[in-house]
Structures are given as structure tokens and as C-alpha cells.
Write a protein that holds these residues in place. Structure first.
Motif, PDB file in Angstrom:
ATOM      1  N   LEU A 199     100.271 -19.950 -77.309  1.00  0.00           N
ATOM      2  CA  LEU A 199      99.884 -18.960 -78.305  1.00  0.00           C
ATOM      3  C   LEU A 199      99.558 -17.600 -77.701  1.00  0.00           C
ATOM      4  CD1 LEU A 199      97.612 -21.124 -80.626  1.00  0.00           C
ATOM      5  CD2 LEU A 199     100.059 -20.702 -80.769  1.00  0.00           C
ATOM      6  N   GLY A 200      99.400 -17.539 -76.396  1.00  0.00           N
ATOM      7  CA  GLY A 200      99.086 -16.267 -75.770  1.00  0.00           C
ATOM      8  C   GLY A 200      97.685 -15.783 -76.085  1.00  0.00           C
ATOM      9  N   PHE A 201      96.769 -16.724 -76.271  1.00  0.00           N
ATOM     10  CA  PHE A 201      95.375 -16.364 -76.561  1.00  0.00           C
ATOM     11  C   PHE A 201      94.496 -16.774 -75.388  1.00  0.00           C
ATOM     12  CE2 PHE A 201      91.092 -17.181 -78.059  1.00  0.00           C
ATOM     13  CZ  PHE A 201      90.825 -16.071 -78.861  1.00  0.00           C
ATOM     14  N   PRO A 202      94.093 -15.829 -74.540  1.00  0.00           N
ATOM     15  CA  PRO A 202      93.195 -16.163 -73.428  1.00  0.00           C
ATOM     16  C   PRO A 202      91.758 -16.309 -73.917  1.00  0.00           C
ATOM     17  CG  PRO A 202      93.689 -13.823 -73.418  1.00  0.00           C
ATOM     18  CD  PRO A 202      94.484 -14.416 -74.552  1.00  0.00           C
ATOM     19  N   GLN A 203      91.195 -17.500 -73.769  1.00  0.00           N
ATOM     20  CA  GLN A 203      89.829 -17.712 -74.232  1.00  0.00           C
ATOM     21  C   GLN A 203      88.837 -16.879 -73.432  1.00  0.00           C
ATOM     22  OE1 GLN A 203      90.528 -22.342 -75.446  1.00  0.00           O
ATOM     23  NE2 GLN A 203      88.466 -21.682 -75.044  1.00  0.00           N
ATOM     24  N   ASN A 204      87.812 -16.459 -74.128  1.00  0.00           N
ATOM     25  CA  ASN A 204      86.798 -15.577 -73.561  1.00  0.00           C
ATOM     26  C   ASN A 204      85.461 -16.321 -73.520  1.00  0.00           C
ATOM     27  OD1 ASN A 204      85.618 -13.169 -72.614  1.00  0.00           O
ATOM     28  ND2 ASN A 204      86.835 -11.941 -74.038  1.00  0.00           N
ATOM     29  N   LYS A 205      84.409 -15.624 -73.118  1.00  0.00           N
ATOM     30  CA  LYS A 205      83.078 -16.237 -73.107  1.00  0.00           C
ATOM     31  C   LYS A 205      82.668 -16.617 -74.520  1.00  0.00           C
ATOM     32  CE  LYS A 205      78.297 -15.506 -71.588  1.00  0.00           C
ATOM     33  NZ  LYS A 205      77.357 -14.571 -70.905  1.00  0.00           N
ATOM     34  N   ARG A 206      82.975 -15.746 -75.489  1.00  0.00           N
ATOM     35  CA  ARG A 206      82.745 -16.028 -76.909  1.00  0.00           C
ATOM     36  C   ARG A 206      84.077 -15.852 -77.640  1.00  0.00           C
ATOM     37  NH1 ARG A 206      78.272 -13.229 -75.433  1.00  0.00           N
ATOM     38  NH2 ARG A 206      79.326 -11.269 -75.885  1.00  0.00           N
ATOM     39  N   ASN A 207      84.355 -16.765 -78.561  1.00  0.00           N
ATOM     40  CA  ASN A 207      85.623 -16.724 -79.299  1.00  0.00           C
ATOM     41  C   ASN A 207      85.342 -16.906 -80.792  1.00  0.00           C
ATOM     42  OD1 ASN A 207      87.658 -16.866 -76.902  1.00  0.00           O
ATOM     43  ND2 ASN A 207      86.167 -18.489 -76.509  1.00  0.00           N
ATOM     44  N   LEU A 208      85.909 -16.024 -81.590  1.00  0.00           N
ATOM     45  CA  LEU A 208      85.665 -16.028 -83.023  1.00  0.00           C
ATOM     46  C   LEU A 208      86.965 -16.269 -83.785  1.00  0.00           C
ATOM     47  CD1 LEU A 208      83.418 -12.819 -83.194  1.00  0.00           C
ATOM     48  CD2 LEU A 208      82.740 -15.152 -82.599  1.00  0.00           C
ATOM     49  N   LEU A 209      86.908 -17.128 -84.784  1.00  0.00           N
ATOM     50  CA  LEU A 209      88.054 -17.420 -85.640  1.00  0.00           C
ATOM     51  C   LEU A 209      87.833 -16.751 -86.998  1.00  0.00           C
ATOM     52  CD1 LEU A 209      90.655 -19.086 -86.259  1.00  0.00           C
ATOM     53  CD2 LEU A 209      89.127 -20.924 -87.039  1.00  0.00           C
TER      54      LEU A 209
END
Length: 208
Positions: free
Chosen positions: A30-40
């Protein structure tokens, strides 16, 4: 007739979460690099409101996110449903994302990836019924905006706000502070399917 109405729980919860997705699949595919906080974020049209209200909802959410998020926060928007006005909202979202860093969009996560996202993200934002049904199964907290889900049972993991910037900002901060959350899901019943089958069998016997 009230004597013919039964609440045995939400059937899909019998199979959720059983995600087969993983971090590699999510970041690479998906090309989404997870971060320290992730919001949907999932925003659907409120069909009881004018289109102007729904577009303002999109604008207000972006303004609130810009006010609260930082370099350690990533935001993933998912596509809307098929209700009238959804295409206009999605176009507005995609345009807004182009000028921002750490904001991403995907039309549909699918069952496995959706379960994975709810299991590792911090906050679910918008007006989707999934924050009332599936999200309480996991530590993620939710911010329900506006009146689209009014009347559903509230879990303690769900914060509500009006479609107003300051209210959304306050609700988002509260939801972030609440994470992680563990509370019983009012829509979950482990015996749901068995109860439904038993009731249908009982009715069949009575009608034979």
C-alpha cells in the motif's frame, strides 16, 4: 411487533479480527510507512444533511488534523460508500492530500487489511459504523463526528463531536489520550449465530 424483534449481536464479529495481513504487506503493497502514531479516517456522506455540510466535514477534519498532528503522525484516508455525494467528498479528500506530507489515501482496505489497521493504529476518525462494531474489539479509540451514527450504542472507546473544528480538535486530543482502550463491545455476543439458528428453528417448528 416488538415480540418479533431480537438482538443477538453483530454477526461479522464472530469472524473479526482474523487478519492475515502483516506489516510488510501493509507498507510495501500500500505504500503506507507506519509512524509513531497512525490515524485512520473514513468519511461518508450524511444523507440527512446538505452537500455543503458534508464538504465542510471534510474541510473541518483536515483543519483539525493539521492542528493536532506532527512529524510522528501519519494519516490514512479510506474511500467512502456509494451514497449520493460520496464522489465529491472523495475528490475533496484527494485534492487536500496532495498538498500534505504523511497523508495517504486508499479506496478500500479489504477485510484482512482493515483488521490489521484497527489492530495497530491509534485512532479511527469519521462517521463509519465500523467504529461502533469492529473497532471496540481492539485497543484503537474512535472519534465519531456529526449525527450519522446517532442512536448506536456507545462504547467507552468512542468519543463524539459536532461537525465543528474546535470540537473535532478537542475530540481528537481526547481520543489520542484514551489510546489504548479495552472495554467490552456491546455488539459482541459469542453465541450470536447459535442463538439465531435456534430462534429460526423454533419458528419453523411453530409454523409446521
Amino acid at each position: 411487533r416488538s415480540d418479533r424483534i431480537f438482538n443477538f449481536g453483530h454477526i461479522p464479529l464472530q469472524y473479526f479480527p482474523q487478519s492475515k495481513a502483516d506489516l510488510y504487506d501493509f507498507e510495501e503493497t500500500l505504500g503506507f510507512p507506519q509512524n509513531k502514531r497512525n490515524l485512520l479516517v473514513t468519511l461518508h456522506p450524511d444523507t440527512t444533511e446538505a452537500m455543503e455540510y458534508n464538504l465542510r466535514l471534510v474541510d473541518n477534519v483536515f483543519f483539525a488534523l493539521d492542528s493536532v498532528t506532527d512529524a510522528e503522525t501519519s494519516v490514512l484516508f479510506t474511500g467512502s460508500n456509494a451514497d449520493e455525494g460520496a464522489a465529491l467528498m472523495e475528490a475533496r479528500i484527494k485534492t487536500a492530500i496532495k498538498s500534505r506530507q504523511r497523508y495517504y489515501y486508499i479506496d478500500n482496505l479489504g477485510f484482512d487489511r482493515f483488521g490489521y489497521v484497527l489492530s495497530v493504529f491509534n485512532v479511527f476518525i469519521g462517521n463509519s459504523s465500523s467504529m461502533f462494531y469492529e473497532a471496540p474489539e481492539l485497543p484503537i479509540t474512535s472519534l465519531s463526528i456529526g449525527n450519522r451514527q446517532t442512536g448506536r450504542l456507545l462504547n467507552k472507546s468512542i468519543i463524539t463531536s459536532k461537525n465543528q473544528v474546535e470540537d473535532i480538535i478537542g475530540g481528537l486530543k481526547d481520543a489520542l489520550d484514551l489510546y489504548p482502550m479495552s472495554e467490552p463491545n456491546p455488539y459482541k455476543n459469542a453465541d450470536c449465530i447459535e442463538l439465531i439458528v435456534n430462534k429460526l428453528t423454533e419458528w419453523q417448528v411453530k409454523n409446521d
